[in-house]
Design an enzyme around this catalytic site. Structure first.
Site, short mmCIF file in Angstrom:
data_model
loop_
_atom_site.label_atom_id
_atom_site.label_comp_id
_atom_site.label_asym_id
_atom_site.label_seq_id
_atom_site.Cartn_x
_atom_site.Cartn_y
_atom_site.Cartn_z
N LYS A 11 -39.84 90.49 58.16
CA LYS A 11 -40.58 89.33 57.63
C LYS A 11 -39.77 88.05 57.85
O LYS A 11 -38.56 88.11 58.12
CB LYS A 11 -40.87 89.54 56.14
N ARG A 105 -44.22 92.35 40.13
CA ARG A 105 -44.56 91.40 41.17
C ARG A 105 -45.87 91.92 41.77
O ARG A 105 -46.93 91.46 41.42
CB ARG A 105 -43.39 91.35 42.17
N TYR A 229 -23.04 60.00 51.27
CA TYR A 229 -23.97 59.53 50.23
C TYR A 229 -23.46 59.88 48.85
O TYR A 229 -22.97 60.99 48.61
CB TYR A 229 -25.32 60.21 50.41
C1 LIG Z 1 -38.03 92.13 51.69
C2 LIG Z 1 -38.38 93.49 51.25
C3 LIG Z 1 -37.56 94.59 51.58
C4 LIG Z 1 -36.20 94.43 52.22
O1 LIG Z 1 -35.29 93.96 51.26
P1 LIG Z 1 -33.75 93.77 51.59
O2 LIG Z 1 -33.15 93.39 50.29
O3 LIG Z 1 -33.66 92.65 52.59
O4 LIG Z 1 -33.24 95.04 52.15
C5 LIG Z 1 -38.01 95.85 51.25
N1 LIG Z 1 -39.19 96.03 50.61
C6 LIG Z 1 -39.98 95.00 50.26
C7 LIG Z 1 -41.25 95.27 49.54
C8 LIG Z 1 -39.60 93.70 50.55
O5 LIG Z 1 -40.39 92.69 50.19
#
Ligand SMILES: *Cc1c(COP(=O)(O)O)cnc(C)c1O
Length: 334
Positions: A11, A105, A229
């Site tokens: 992702k 979630r 800044y």
């Molecule tokens: C992003 C995600 C993962 C991977 O998580 P990591 O901490 O990067 O290994 C696995 N499962 C779900 C549902 C996720 O959203």
């Protein structure tokens, strides 16, 4: 995890590493898992024939024909998605039924697992069902909501359902090695980052991404001179500082304070003052020979991204994902 298959999580443009790079690098993975349906189409165009999971499933029923055409495997996590499938027809899909075991979630509560399973099972558009849940605290032994608590709820809700199970993210793979499942879902560890709770080196992980730039200016400061800044850093002795062509518009965190580590010609030094859009300033004291053109490593080879993230009050994941489009990418060892 012996015998387990791997969903390599890609992702967010493969955590900022580029989906095309991930496609080549993860050739041996059993499946690729992501959120974005347009990027799933890119995976198919790039020649990926193995499974692709959509971890948030469909956002709209209009996506169903694309999901069918590309043979994607959507997660089903809410009643709206269940209804979409109940009103759809055509090519059957393999789906992943997500159970909410405490993360709160996505997913159906464990006590609904059986009912939703039966409804999915009865649909001609569903050719197969896998199960998954997600751990909230695999990296934190102090948590009350442990993976064991979540697994107990999962088992109670799904007892008797015959399905492949997908569980472990990076944190569970690295720190909960007793957990077993059919499919794992590692993300950050595949890129050489850690989920927290240990250093990349201690897990034998090597960074895939190195963010580098160079000095484009050098300034000699007198006592009392300030930098950038807000004049957040003031020299208490005469010192040389360097200006690096990298700022928050490249994805370097603006919240990185004075003291955040950077490497200058391989030598550790520190950020000074506020990070601006296109530049940041660093202390040249440890490298007296530094000059315009000297190589600066913001993270990666020799400087764990987790250390920089920590200094900036975030996690390596966020830094990886935030690399801006204007940053030129070079693929090493390609
Ligand atoms: C992003 C995600 C993962 C991977 O998580 P990591 O901490 O990067 O290994 C696995 N499962 C779900 C549902 C996720 O959203």
């Amino acid at each position: 995890m012996p015998g387990a298959r791997v969903w390599a999580v890609v992702k967010a443009d493969a955590y900022g590493h580029g989906l095309g790079n991930a496609l080549r690098a993860f050739d041996a993975a059993d499946g690729l898992s992501l959120v974005e349906i347009d990027r799933a189409a890119s995976l198919r165009e790039g020649g990926w024939r193995k499974p692709v999971m959509l971890m948030e499933g469909m956002f709209d029923r209009a996506e169903i024909p694309t999901v069918q055409q590309l043979a994607l495997q959507p997660v089903v996590h809410n009643d709206e998605q269940l209804a979409m499938l109940e009103h759809a027809s055509g090519t059957p899909l393999h789906v992943h039924l997500k159970i909410n075991t405490g993360m709160n979630r996505l997913g159906f509560r464990p006590e609904r697992a059986r009912e939703v399973w039966q409804r999915l099972k009865s649909l001609p558009i569903v050719s197969g069902i896998s199960l998954l849940t997600h751990f909230a605290n695999a990296e934190n032994p102090q948590a009350t909501l442990t993976p064991q608590v979540q697994l107990q709820r999962f088992r109670e809700g799904t007892a008797g359902l015959q399905a492949e199970l997908s569980l472990s993210n990076s944190a569970a793979l690295l720190m909960q090695s007793q957990i077993r499942c059919d499919w794992t879902r590692p993300g950050v560890m595949l890129y050489g980052g850690t989920p927290g709770g240990g250093s990349a080196q201690s897990f034998g992980l090597k960074p895939a991404m190195t963010l580098q730039s160079e000095l484009i200016a050098v300034q000699d400061l007198q006592i009392g001179d300030s930098v950038g800044y807000g004049s957040l850093f003031t020299a208490d002795r005469p010192m040389r500082i360097g200006v690096v062509a990298c700022g928050y518009a490249d994805g370097y965190p603006r919240h990185a304070p004075t003291g955040t580590p950077v490497l200058l010609d391989g030598v550790r030094t520190r950020v000074l003052g506020r990070v601006s859009m296109d530049m940041l300033s660093i202390d040249l004291t440890p490298v007296p020979a530094a000059k315009v053109g000297s190589r600066v490593t913001l993270w990666g080879d020799g400087l764990p991204i987790d250390e920089v993230a920590n200094a900036a009050g975030t996690i390596g994941y966020e830094l990886m994902c935030a690399i801006a489009p204007r940053v030129r990418r070079e693929v090493r060892g390609a």
